[in-house]
Design a protein around this motif. Sequence first.
Motif, short mmCIF file in Angstrom:
data_model
loop_
_atom_site.label_atom_id
_atom_site.label_comp_id
_atom_site.label_asym_id
_atom_site.label_seq_id
_atom_site.Cartn_x
_atom_site.Cartn_y
_atom_site.Cartn_z
N LEU A 6 1.06 5.72 -3.85
CA LEU A 6 1.92 4.55 -3.65
C LEU A 6 1.36 3.65 -2.56
N LEU A 7 0.91 4.26 -1.48
CA LEU A 7 0.38 3.52 -0.35
C LEU A 7 -0.84 2.69 -0.74
N LYS A 8 -1.72 3.24 -1.58
CA LYS A 8 -2.90 2.50 -2.03
C LYS A 8 -2.49 1.21 -2.72
N GLY A 9 -1.40 1.26 -3.47
CA GLY A 9 -0.95 0.09 -4.22
C GLY A 9 -0.31 -0.99 -3.37
N VAL A 10 0.15 -0.64 -2.18
CA VAL A 10 0.87 -1.63 -1.36
C VAL A 10 0.23 -1.86 0.01
N LEU A 11 -0.94 -1.29 0.25
CA LEU A 11 -1.55 -1.42 1.57
C LEU A 11 -1.90 -2.87 1.90
N ASP A 12 -2.40 -3.62 0.93
CA ASP A 12 -2.68 -5.04 1.19
C ASP A 12 -1.43 -5.76 1.67
N ALA A 14 1.27 -4.47 3.01
CA ALA A 14 1.70 -3.95 4.31
C ALA A 14 0.87 -4.55 5.44
N VAL A 15 -0.44 -4.65 5.24
CA VAL A 15 -1.32 -5.22 6.27
C VAL A 15 -1.00 -6.70 6.46
N LEU A 16 -0.82 -7.43 5.37
CA LEU A 16 -0.47 -8.85 5.48
C LEU A 16 0.85 -9.02 6.22
N ALA A 17 1.83 -8.16 5.94
CA ALA A 17 3.13 -8.25 6.60
C ALA A 17 3.01 -7.99 8.10
N VAL A 18 2.18 -7.02 8.48
CA VAL A 18 1.97 -6.73 9.89
C VAL A 18 1.33 -7.94 10.59
N LEU A 19 0.36 -8.56 9.94
CA LEU A 19 -0.34 -9.68 10.55
C LEU A 19 0.47 -10.98 10.52
N ARG A 20 1.53 -11.01 9.71
CA ARG A 20 2.42 -12.18 9.70
C ARG A 20 3.06 -12.37 11.07
N ASP A 21 3.39 -11.27 11.70
CA ASP A 21 4.11 -11.32 12.98
C ASP A 21 3.19 -11.63 14.16
N ALA A 22 1.96 -11.12 14.11
CA ALA A 22 1.01 -11.35 15.20
C ALA A 22 -0.37 -10.90 14.77
N ASP A 23 -1.40 -11.59 15.24
CA ASP A 23 -2.78 -11.17 15.00
C ASP A 23 -2.96 -9.76 15.57
N GLY A 24 -3.95 -9.05 15.04
CA GLY A 24 -4.20 -7.71 15.56
C GLY A 24 -5.60 -7.24 15.23
N TYR A 25 -6.08 -6.28 16.00
CA TYR A 25 -7.36 -5.64 15.73
C TYR A 25 -7.08 -4.36 14.94
N ALA A 44 -9.59 4.67 7.85
CA ALA A 44 -10.61 4.02 7.01
C ALA A 44 -9.99 3.08 6.00
N SER A 45 -8.83 3.43 5.48
CA SER A 45 -8.15 2.57 4.51
C SER A 45 -7.75 1.24 5.13
N VAL A 46 -7.25 1.28 6.35
CA VAL A 46 -6.83 0.06 7.03
C VAL A 46 -8.03 -0.82 7.36
N TYR A 47 -9.07 -0.21 7.91
CA TYR A 47 -10.27 -0.99 8.25
C TYR A 47 -10.90 -1.60 6.99
N GLY A 48 -10.94 -0.84 5.92
CA GLY A 48 -11.47 -1.35 4.66
C GLY A 48 -10.62 -2.48 4.10
#
Length: 109
Positions: A6-12, A14-25, A44-48
């Motif tokens: 499930l996570l593989k299908g929604v990781l993009d 989730a990452v976009l939602a996190v970055l909506r609030d503030a830039d991040g490394y 590795a999934s997040v960095y990729g």
Amino acid sequence: MDSSQLLKGVLDLAVLAVLRDADGYGYDVLRRLRAAGLEDVADASVYGTLRRLFQAGALTSYVQPSEEGPHRKYYGLNKTGQELLARSTETWNHFAGAMSVLLVDKEAA
């Protein structure tokens, strides 16, 4: 059910939602995802995902010095990323709504 699939299908999304609030490394994005309840997300999934979204033109990036070690590469949403987040959110909400309808136990109601 295997939550990693499930996570593989929604990781993009989730990452976009996190970055909506503030830039991040990278590690910051990972930490924020885990704090939101996605404890099983792999480094590795997040960095990729960050690299792929950047290469797709959905993110900006810039480097900032760090007092704690090497420079950090920050990512942020650009207009394309904001539009992708909006479309993906709409798709997710439709899918989640459909699943909620399917999973209602009509006999218990």
